[in-house]
Design a protein around this motif. Structure first.
Motif, PDB file in Angstrom:
ATOM      1  N   CYS A 101       0.844  -1.192   0.000  1.00  0.00           N
ATOM      2  CA  CYS A 101       0.000   0.000   0.000  1.00  0.00           C
ATOM      3  C   CYS A 101       0.879   1.242   0.000  1.00  0.00           C
ATOM      4  CB  CYS A 101      -0.931   0.001   1.222  1.00  0.00           C
ATOM      5  SG  CYS A 101      -1.869   1.536   1.410  1.00  0.00           S
ATOM      6  N   PHE A 102       0.792   2.002  -1.086  1.00  0.00           N
ATOM      7  CA  PHE A 102       1.456   3.313  -1.120  1.00  0.00           C
ATOM      8  C   PHE A 102       0.528   4.292  -0.426  1.00  0.00           C
ATOM      9  CE2 PHE A 102       4.167   2.800  -5.275  1.00  0.00           C
ATOM     10  CZ  PHE A 102       4.996   1.932  -4.591  1.00  0.00           C
ATOM     11  N   TYR A 103       0.975   4.833   0.718  1.00  0.00           N
ATOM     12  CA  TYR A 103       0.139   5.816   1.409  1.00  0.00           C
ATOM     13  C   TYR A 103       0.694   7.209   1.137  1.00  0.00           C
ATOM     14  CZ  TYR A 103      -2.812   8.220   4.645  1.00  0.00           C
ATOM     15  OH  TYR A 103      -3.745   9.090   5.165  1.00  0.00           O
ATOM     16  N   LEU A 148       2.277  14.319   9.746  1.00  0.00           N
ATOM     17  CA  LEU A 148       1.071  13.492   9.570  1.00  0.00           C
ATOM     18  C   LEU A 148      -0.165  14.178  10.147  1.00  0.00           C
ATOM     19  CD1 LEU A 148       2.485   9.989  10.612  1.00  0.00           C
ATOM     20  CD2 LEU A 148       2.193  10.848   8.293  1.00  0.00           C
ATOM     21  N   LYS A 149      -1.293  13.991   9.466  1.00  0.00           N
ATOM     22  CA  LYS A 149      -2.581  14.480   9.982  1.00  0.00           C
ATOM     23  C   LYS A 149      -3.190  13.385  10.858  1.00  0.00           C
ATOM     24  CE  LYS A 149      -3.533  17.193   5.815  1.00  0.00           C
ATOM     25  NZ  LYS A 149      -4.425  17.328   4.660  1.00  0.00           N
ATOM     26  N   PRO A 150      -4.153  13.717  11.726  1.00  0.00           N
ATOM     27  CA  PRO A 150      -4.806  12.678  12.550  1.00  0.00           C
ATOM     28  C   PRO A 150      -5.392  11.539  11.711  1.00  0.00           C
ATOM     29  CG  PRO A 150      -5.413  14.849  13.339  1.00  0.00           C
ATOM     30  CD  PRO A 150      -4.624  15.070  12.091  1.00  0.00           C
ATOM     31  N   LEU A 151      -5.935  11.874  10.514  1.00  0.00           N
ATOM     32  CA  LEU A 151      -6.495  10.848   9.627  1.00  0.00           C
ATOM     33  C   LEU A 151      -5.406   9.888   9.145  1.00  0.00           C
ATOM     34  CD1 LEU A 151      -8.915   9.698   8.008  1.00  0.00           C
ATOM     35  CD2 LEU A 151      -8.352  11.325   6.196  1.00  0.00           C
ATOM     36  N   ASP A 152      -4.214  10.428   8.833  1.00  0.00           N
ATOM     37  CA  ASP A 152      -3.081   9.594   8.390  1.00  0.00           C
ATOM     38  C   ASP A 152      -2.711   8.577   9.474  1.00  0.00           C
ATOM     39  OD1 ASP A 152      -2.954  11.225   6.133  1.00  0.00           O
ATOM     40  OD2 ASP A 152      -1.421  12.535   7.001  1.00  0.00           O
ATOM     41  N   VAL A 153      -2.618   9.072  10.716  1.00  0.00           N
ATOM     42  CA  VAL A 153      -2.234   8.215  11.854  1.00  0.00           C
ATOM     43  C   VAL A 153      -3.291   7.131  12.071  1.00  0.00           C
ATOM     44  CG1 VAL A 153      -1.795   8.150  14.350  1.00  0.00           C
ATOM     45  CG2 VAL A 153      -0.881  10.029  12.968  1.00  0.00           C
ATOM     46  N   ALA A 154      -4.576   7.543  12.109  1.00  0.00           N
ATOM     47  CA  ALA A 154      -5.682   6.595  12.362  1.00  0.00           C
ATOM     48  C   ALA A 154      -5.746   5.528  11.275  1.00  0.00           C
ATOM     49  CB  ALA A 154      -7.004   7.350  12.444  1.00  0.00           C
ATOM     50  N   PHE A 155      -5.576   5.927  10.005  1.00  0.00           N
ATOM     51  CA  PHE A 155      -5.673   4.964   8.902  1.00  0.00           C
ATOM     52  C   PHE A 155      -4.517   3.966   8.936  1.00  0.00           C
ATOM     53  CE2 PHE A 155      -4.540   3.611   4.581  1.00  0.00           C
ATOM     54  CZ  PHE A 155      -5.705   2.918   4.267  1.00  0.00           C
ATOM     55  N   MET A 156      -3.290   4.469   9.082  1.00  0.00           N
ATOM     56  CA  MET A 156      -2.123   3.573   9.070  1.00  0.00           C
ATOM     57  C   MET A 156      -2.156   2.598  10.252  1.00  0.00           C
ATOM     58  SD  MET A 156       1.156   5.557   7.458  1.00  0.00           S
ATOM     59  CE  MET A 156       1.116   7.152   8.210  1.00  0.00           C
ATOM     60  N   LYS A 157      -2.624   3.081  11.413  1.00  0.00           N
ATOM     61  CA  LYS A 157      -2.728   2.184  12.572  1.00  0.00           C
ATOM     62  C   LYS A 157      -3.804   1.113  12.346  1.00  0.00           C
ATOM     63  CE  LYS A 157      -1.790   3.410  16.838  1.00  0.00           C
ATOM     64  NZ  LYS A 157      -1.689   4.052  18.146  1.00  0.00           N
ATOM     65  N   ALA A 158      -4.834   1.461  11.576  1.00  0.00           N
ATOM     66  CA  ALA A 158      -5.927   0.513  11.318  1.00  0.00           C
ATOM     67  C   ALA A 158      -5.519  -0.593  10.347  1.00  0.00           C
ATOM     68  CB  ALA A 158      -7.148   1.262  10.768  1.00  0.00           C
ATOM     69  N   ILE A 159      -4.548  -0.310   9.446  1.00  0.00           N
ATOM     70  CA  ILE A 159      -4.206  -1.323   8.426  1.00  0.00           C
ATOM     71  C   ILE A 159      -2.802  -1.911   8.565  1.00  0.00           C
ATOM     72  CG2 ILE A 159      -5.794  -0.304   6.717  1.00  0.00           C
ATOM     73  CD1 ILE A 159      -3.086   0.472   5.197  1.00  0.00           C
ATOM     74  N   ILE A 184       2.831  -1.195   4.402  1.00  0.00           N
ATOM     75  CA  ILE A 184       2.646   0.235   4.115  1.00  0.00           C
ATOM     76  C   ILE A 184       3.973   0.854   3.690  1.00  0.00           C
ATOM     77  CG2 ILE A 184       1.927   2.477   5.049  1.00  0.00           C
ATOM     78  CD1 ILE A 184       0.317   0.952   7.193  1.00  0.00           C
ATOM     79  N   VAL A 185       3.932   1.566   2.550  1.00  0.00           N
ATOM     80  CA  VAL A 185       5.092   2.345   2.095  1.00  0.00           C
ATOM     81  C   VAL A 185       4.650   3.807   2.048  1.00  0.00           C
ATOM     82  CG1 VAL A 185       6.716   2.780   0.209  1.00  0.00           C
ATOM     83  CG2 VAL A 185       6.046   0.425   0.750  1.00  0.00           C
ATOM     84  N   PRO A 186       5.133   4.653   2.993  1.00  0.00           N
ATOM     85  CA  PRO A 186       4.724   6.065   2.986  1.00  0.00           C
ATOM     86  C   PRO A 186       5.406   6.836   1.864  1.00  0.00           C
ATOM     87  CG  PRO A 186       6.210   5.635   4.833  1.00  0.00           C
ATOM     88  CD  PRO A 186       6.042   4.337   4.114  1.00  0.00           C
ATOM     89  N   VAL A 187       4.620   7.682   1.186  1.00  0.00           N
ATOM     90  CA  VAL A 187       5.106   8.446   0.040  1.00  0.00           C
ATOM     91  C   VAL A 187       4.698   9.912   0.219  1.00  0.00           C
ATOM     92  CG1 VAL A 187       4.859   8.769  -2.462  1.00  0.00           C
ATOM     93  CG2 VAL A 187       4.945   6.460  -1.540  1.00  0.00           C
TER      94      VAL A 187
END
Length: 361
Positions: A149-151, A160-171, A177-180
């Motif tokens: 998953c390219f995030y 990071l935004k709160p949404l970024d943190v919540a999503f990455m922790k969920a998956i 996960i490869v952060p881009v």
């Protein structure tokens, strides 16, 4: 008439050589004939250049008829899943590439449940693979599990935004996960390095598990070891995507033309596009193995613990109600037992009083 002598089977190798050193060549030939499968998921807010980057990575047009919705349509928009499969062939090697896009992610005013659709899709692919693996015909199982998953992280924030943190922790326990960092040409080199460090610090602070490249083996050549070291140091990859050919320094390059010059997509001094592509291609097998040996095995063991039963929210509610009823029944049984014990004590006390009274008379 003379009889023809049968042709003798001649050992082409030197004496003392059995021949199983040739096994890797057999595996290579079989793999090339069968082809390879890979599923890549791209997640990020609209307008970060996800589609452009994917088309740039694989030199193909995966989204020829894409319609971009207006702001009014995005307000109540839900996350959709769009899987595009393309067969790519290069020097006789076939790759069946599936790119899973997630339009609508982070677009709505309320993003609380926006990643439930994505998690459900990842689990559904595991579910399908488990079903096919447990079936009668296991010869031609199509592997649609998400291998990477390219995030995409916005370059305009301060990390990071709160949404970024919540999503990455969920998956992070389901997929690699490869952060881009998207649209890296909006940042200066110093800003880019500062943002990379900030993102890595926040990933560590929130205990988010991203994909870590394996260390190079000791018997690998020095060039590969150095390449692995550089790739590790470049995470999160800051990239620029473009499908336009521009003339720069007398040659045609893919890039973006600005009034002050050209940003070359495949120039490692300008951005990490080449490093991202190298990482994906050289570690494609490892990404598949981690998916199989870690993420899929975790999913499979969880399912087997539950007796192979798929649990959805309704089943979980039913189980919860059943547990509550059982607890209530136990409480009532204990209460009845206490009441019976009290009645027994009262009866015994009554008999004792009656005996003493009779003796007194």
């Amino acid at each position: 008439m003379s009889k023809q002598q049968p042709t003798q089977f001649i050992n082409p190798e030197t004496p003392g050589y059995v021949g199983f050193a040739n096994l890797p060549n057999q595996v290579h030939r079989k793999s090339v004939k069968k082809g390879f499968e890979f599923t890549l998921m791209v997640v990020g807010e609209s307008g970060l250049g996800k589609s452009t980057l994917i088309n740039s990575l694989f030199l193909t047009d995966l989204y020829p008829e894409r319609i971009i919705p207006g702001a009014a349509e995005k307000i109540e928009r839900t996350v959709q899943i769009e899987a595009s499969t393309v067969e790519i062939e290069e020097r006789g090697v076939k790759l069946r590439l599936t790119v899973v896009d997630t339009p609508g992610y982070g677009d709505a005013i309320n993003c609380r449940d926006c990643f439930k659709t994505i998690i459900a899709y990842i689990d559904e692919q595991f579910e399908r693979y488990l079903h096919d693996e447990s079936g009668l015909n296991r010869r031609h199982i199509v592997d649609n599990r998400v291998h990477c998953c390219f995030y995409f992280i916005s370059p305009f924030g301060h990390g990071l935004k709160p949404l970024d943190v919540a999503f990455m922790k969920a998956i992070h326990n389901k997929v690699n996960i490869v952060p881009v960092i998207a649209k890296a040409d909006t940042l200066t080199l110093k800003e880019r390095e500062r943002l990379k460090k900030r993102i890595l610090d926040e990933i560590e602070e929130h205990n988010i598990k991203i994909y870590h490249l394996p260390d190079a083996e000791s018997d690998e050549d020095e060039d590969f070891k150095e390449q692995t070291r550089l790739l590790k140091a470049s995470i999160p990859f800051s990239v620029v995507g473009s499908n336009q050919l521009i003339e720069a320094k007398g040659k045609k390059v893919r890039g973006r033309l600005y009034p002050w010059g050209v940003v070359e997509v495949e120039n490692p001094e300008h951005n990490d596009f080449l490093k991202l592509r190298t990482m994906l291609i050289t570690h494609m097998q490892d990404l598949q193995e981690v998916t199989q040996d870690l993420h899929y095995e975790n999913f499979r063991s969880e399912r087997l613990k539950r007796g192979g039963r798929k649990v959805d929210n309704e089943d979980m509610n039913k189980d919860q109600i059943l547990l509550e009823k059982e607890a209530e029944l136990r409480r009532m049984q204990e209460m009845i037992a206490r009441m019976q014990a009290q009645m027994q004590l009262q009866l015994q006390g009554g008999d004792g009083d009656g005996g003493a009274h009779g003796h007194h008379v």
